[in-house]
Design a protein around this motif. Structure first.
Motif, PDB file in Angstrom:
ATOM      1  N   GLY A   1      -2.304  35.895 -25.971  1.00  0.00           N
ATOM      2  CA  GLY A   1      -3.456  34.652 -25.832  1.00  0.00           C
ATOM      3  C   GLY A   1      -4.475  35.066 -26.260  1.00  0.00           C
ATOM      4  N   ILE A   2      -4.992  35.932 -26.245  1.00  0.00           N
ATOM      5  CA  ILE A   2      -6.479  36.775 -26.092  1.00  0.00           C
ATOM      6  C   ILE A   2      -5.944  37.357 -27.661  1.00  0.00           C
ATOM      7  CG2 ILE A   2      -8.458  38.451 -25.403  1.00  0.00           C
ATOM      8  CD1 ILE A   2      -7.364  38.095 -22.751  1.00  0.00           C
ATOM      9  N   GLY A   3      -5.499  37.557 -28.127  1.00  0.00           N
ATOM     10  CA  GLY A   3      -5.363  38.302 -29.061  1.00  0.00           C
ATOM     11  C   GLY A   3      -5.375  37.079 -30.745  1.00  0.00           C
ATOM     12  N   VAL A   4      -4.654  35.999 -29.730  1.00  0.00           N
ATOM     13  CA  VAL A   4      -4.461  34.667 -30.527  1.00  0.00           C
ATOM     14  C   VAL A   4      -6.172  34.229 -30.884  1.00  0.00           C
ATOM     15  CG1 VAL A   4      -3.978  32.615 -31.306  1.00  0.00           C
ATOM     16  CG2 VAL A   4      -2.583  34.125 -30.547  1.00  0.00           C
ATOM     17  N   PHE A   5      -7.213  34.025 -29.519  1.00  0.00           N
ATOM     18  CA  PHE A   5      -8.201  33.496 -29.753  1.00  0.00           C
ATOM     19  C   PHE A   5      -9.431  34.278 -30.263  1.00  0.00           C
ATOM     20  CE2 PHE A   5     -12.217  33.329 -27.689  1.00  0.00           C
ATOM     21  CZ  PHE A   5     -12.614  32.223 -27.658  1.00  0.00           C
ATOM     22  N   TRP A   6      -8.873  36.258 -30.463  1.00  0.00           N
ATOM     23  CA  TRP A   6      -9.390  36.901 -31.369  1.00  0.00           C
ATOM     24  C   TRP A   6      -9.848  36.762 -32.783  1.00  0.00           C
ATOM     25  CZ3 TRP A   6      -8.317  40.910 -34.719  1.00  0.00           C
ATOM     26  CH2 TRP A   6      -9.718  41.753 -35.100  1.00  0.00           C
TER      27      TRP A   6
ATOM     28  N   MET B   1     -11.594  32.792 -33.540  1.00  0.00           N
ATOM     29  CA  MET B   1     -13.102  33.467 -33.585  1.00  0.00           C
ATOM     30  C   MET B   1     -13.382  34.060 -35.226  1.00  0.00           C
ATOM     31  SD  MET B   1     -14.367  34.971 -30.279  1.00  0.00           S
ATOM     32  CE  MET B   1     -12.917  36.279 -29.531  1.00  0.00           C
ATOM     33  N   ILE B   2     -12.585  34.995 -35.771  1.00  0.00           N
ATOM     34  CA  ILE B   2     -12.330  35.648 -36.723  1.00  0.00           C
ATOM     35  C   ILE B   2     -12.418  34.697 -37.689  1.00  0.00           C
ATOM     36  CG2 ILE B   2     -12.358  37.432 -38.043  1.00  0.00           C
ATOM     37  CD1 ILE B   2     -13.529  38.467 -35.666  1.00  0.00           C
ATOM     38  N   LEU B   3     -11.381  33.732 -37.669  1.00  0.00           N
ATOM     39  CA  LEU B   3     -11.415  32.713 -39.038  1.00  0.00           C
ATOM     40  C   LEU B   3     -12.171  31.699 -38.569  1.00  0.00           C
ATOM     41  CD1 LEU B   3      -6.939  33.100 -38.764  1.00  0.00           C
ATOM     42  CD2 LEU B   3      -9.012  33.791 -40.398  1.00  0.00           C
ATOM     43  N   LYS B   4     -12.309  31.608 -37.289  1.00  0.00           N
ATOM     44  CA  LYS B   4     -13.582  30.459 -37.583  1.00  0.00           C
ATOM     45  C   LYS B   4     -15.220  30.577 -37.464  1.00  0.00           C
ATOM     46  CE  LYS B   4     -10.887  26.704 -37.636  1.00  0.00           C
ATOM     47  NZ  LYS B   4     -11.149  25.883 -38.396  1.00  0.00           N
ATOM     48  N   LYS B   5     -15.442  31.995 -37.410  1.00  0.00           N
ATOM     49  CA  LYS B   5     -16.621  32.706 -37.910  1.00  0.00           C
ATOM     50  C   LYS B   5     -17.400  32.043 -35.856  1.00  0.00           C
ATOM     51  CE  LYS B   5     -17.301  33.551 -42.146  1.00  0.00           C
ATOM     52  NZ  LYS B   5     -17.934  32.462 -43.559  1.00  0.00           N
ATOM     53  N   LYS B   6     -17.077  32.314 -35.199  1.00  0.00           N
ATOM     54  CA  LYS B   6     -18.001  31.315 -33.751  1.00  0.00           C
ATOM     55  C   LYS B   6     -17.686  32.501 -32.678  1.00  0.00           C
ATOM     56  CE  LYS B   6     -16.451  26.808 -33.946  1.00  0.00           C
ATOM     57  NZ  LYS B   6     -18.259  25.388 -34.324  1.00  0.00           N
ATOM     58  N   TYR B   7     -18.423  32.232 -32.098  1.00  0.00           N
ATOM     59  CA  TYR B   7     -18.708  33.346 -31.201  1.00  0.00           C
ATOM     60  C   TYR B   7     -19.023  34.858 -31.566  1.00  0.00           C
ATOM     61  CZ  TYR B   7     -17.227  29.540 -28.330  1.00  0.00           C
ATOM     62  OH  TYR B   7     -17.123  28.621 -27.297  1.00  0.00           O
ATOM     63  N   SER B   8     -19.565  35.088 -32.986  1.00  0.00           N
ATOM     64  CA  SER B   8     -19.615  36.713 -33.338  1.00  0.00           C
ATOM     65  C   SER B   8     -20.347  37.380 -32.857  1.00  0.00           C
ATOM     66  CB  SER B   8     -20.557  36.412 -34.302  1.00  0.00           C
ATOM     67  OG  SER B   8     -22.006  35.030 -34.102  1.00  0.00           O
ATOM     68  N   GLU B   9     -20.920  37.189 -31.627  1.00  0.00           N
ATOM     69  CA  GLU B   9     -21.433  38.225 -30.438  1.00  0.00           C
ATOM     70  C   GLU B   9     -20.782  38.913 -29.823  1.00  0.00           C
ATOM     71  OE1 GLU B   9     -21.912  34.183 -28.736  1.00  0.00           O
ATOM     72  OE2 GLU B   9     -22.226  35.387 -31.050  1.00  0.00           O
ATOM     73  N   VAL B  10     -19.477  38.002 -29.198  1.00  0.00           N
ATOM     74  CA  VAL B  10     -18.415  38.493 -28.448  1.00  0.00           C
ATOM     75  C   VAL B  10     -17.394  39.601 -28.666  1.00  0.00           C
ATOM     76  CG1 VAL B  10     -19.638  37.115 -26.555  1.00  0.00           C
ATOM     77  CG2 VAL B  10     -17.803  36.222 -28.194  1.00  0.00           C
ATOM     78  N   GLN B  11     -17.389  38.956 -30.113  1.00  0.00           N
ATOM     79  CA  GLN B  11     -16.212  39.334 -31.137  1.00  0.00           C
ATOM     80  C   GLN B  11     -15.576  40.551 -30.432  1.00  0.00           C
ATOM     81  OE1 GLN B  11     -16.627  38.378 -35.366  1.00  0.00           O
ATOM     82  NE2 GLN B  11     -16.551  36.226 -34.737  1.00  0.00           N
ATOM     83  N   LYS B  12     -16.916  41.813 -30.555  1.00  0.00           N
ATOM     84  CA  LYS B  12     -16.310  43.052 -30.629  1.00  0.00           C
ATOM     85  C   LYS B  12     -15.244  43.278 -29.340  1.00  0.00           C
ATOM     86  CE  LYS B  12     -19.160  45.153 -34.626  1.00  0.00           C
ATOM     87  NZ  LYS B  12     -20.706  45.914 -35.013  1.00  0.00           N
ATOM     88  N   ASP B  13     -16.190  42.418 -28.417  1.00  0.00           N
ATOM     89  CA  ASP B  13     -15.550  42.935 -26.731  1.00  0.00           C
ATOM     90  C   ASP B  13     -14.246  42.711 -26.883  1.00  0.00           C
ATOM     91  OD1 ASP B  13     -18.615  43.863 -26.383  1.00  0.00           O
ATOM     92  OD2 ASP B  13     -18.862  41.795 -25.530  1.00  0.00           O
ATOM     93  N   PHE B  14     -13.849  41.533 -27.186  1.00  0.00           N
ATOM     94  CA  PHE B  14     -12.715  41.270 -27.107  1.00  0.00           C
ATOM     95  C   PHE B  14     -11.657  42.212 -27.976  1.00  0.00           C
ATOM     96  CE2 PHE B  14     -14.587  36.410 -25.876  1.00  0.00           C
ATOM     97  CZ  PHE B  14     -13.057  36.813 -25.218  1.00  0.00           C
TER      98      PHE B  14
END
Length: 277
Positions: free
Chosen positions: A247-252, A255-268
């Motif tokens: 589920g975390i992988g899907v959420f990541w 975030m990539i596709l929707k360009k959301k929370y760009s500041e935490v994408q690398k953390d995930f």
């Protein structure tokens, strides 16, 4: 009064403060009190509601001199409401403690006996179909109580108390957390000696770290470390923890596709890599 169809908590907060402050110049004391009583039952005092109150007060009186007074007034109302949930939290803890005594099996099922057997064999395990996380926890509590029934029971009570205290002192949705304990899921998981209890316990903290990182309240390294450890512990308690990982992988990916929370994408991404190893 509010417009028909408007039931937003923010809307009711706004109306509430209007009744107390904006209408203070226009209405008599009795009229203002009647208006407030009609809608105060729908108001849940929260930080958002406080913000609305202070904002309306500034607009109404155009001054910041007496803001402290209104903040004190709002704080008293918040404490009055939160005190009810503190009482409910205490009641929940007491009920959870005595509930298993009212069950025919005392909260011990077939799976519980299997976990007890694994725990008694530790560290030399003969046969095992379950992850070792839960039996290890039972073994730790067994060293204190010298009885597997009380070990499982006190483990559940410990998790209940710790979650409630953590939520209260960290101010992390305490009201919602208490209400969750009044629902069927936690009532089942925390009253029976089953692995669902510690699984939900760990999942709660996982959600906490997600919330704090997305809100940018904790550092990146802290998030990656604690989240990775929690994911590993979830899998160690129940194999279904793999679905949380997926589920975390899907959420990541979202975030990539929707360009959301760009500041935490690398953390995930780091969490997925480390926990996946």
């Amino acid at each position: 009064g509010p417009k028909s169809g408007s039931s937003s908590p923010h809307h009711w907060c706004y109306i509430y403060w209007q009744a107390h402050f904006s209408l203070q110049k226009k209405c008599s004391t009795s009229g203002r009190n009647i208006a407030a009583k009609r809608i105060e039952k729908r108001v849940v005092f929260s930080p958002d509601c406080v913000f609305f109150g202070v904002q309306i007060y500034i607009k109404t009186y155009n001054t910041t001199v007496t803001i402290i007074k209104i903040c004190i007034f709002v704080q008293k109302n918040i404490y009055a409401v939160m005190r009810k949930y503190v009482y409910l939290a205490v009641a929940v803890t007491v009920i959870y403690f005595f509930q298993s005594f009212l069950l025919p099996t005392g909260g011990i099922g077939a799976d519980s006996l299997s976990y007890f057997g694994i725990a008694s064999d530790l560290p030399r395990i003969k046969t095992n179909l379950f992850p070792l996380g839960f039996p290890v926890l039972i073994k730790i509590f067994y060293t204190f109580f010298q009885d597997y029934f009380w070990a499982g029971k006190m483990l559940n009570i410990f998790m209940v108390i710790l979650l409630l205290l953590f939520s209260y002192f960290r101010k992390f949705y305490f009201r919602e957390t208490v209400l969750l304990f009044t629902g069927k899921t936690l009532f089942f998981a925390m009253n029976l000696v089953v692995s669902e209890g510690p699984f939900i316990f760990l999942l709660y903290f996982l959600i906490y770290f997600f919330h704090e990182r997305i809100s940018e309240k904790i550092a990146s390294k802290q998030f990656v470390f604690f989240t990775s450890v929690l994911l590993l512990l979830l899998f160690a308690v129940r194999y279904s923890g793999i679905y949380i990982y997926m589920g975390i992988g899907v959420f990541w990916l979202w975030m990539i596709l929707k360009k959301k929370y760009s500041e935490v994408q690398k953390d995930f991404l780091w969490v997925l890599i480390i926990a996946g190893l």
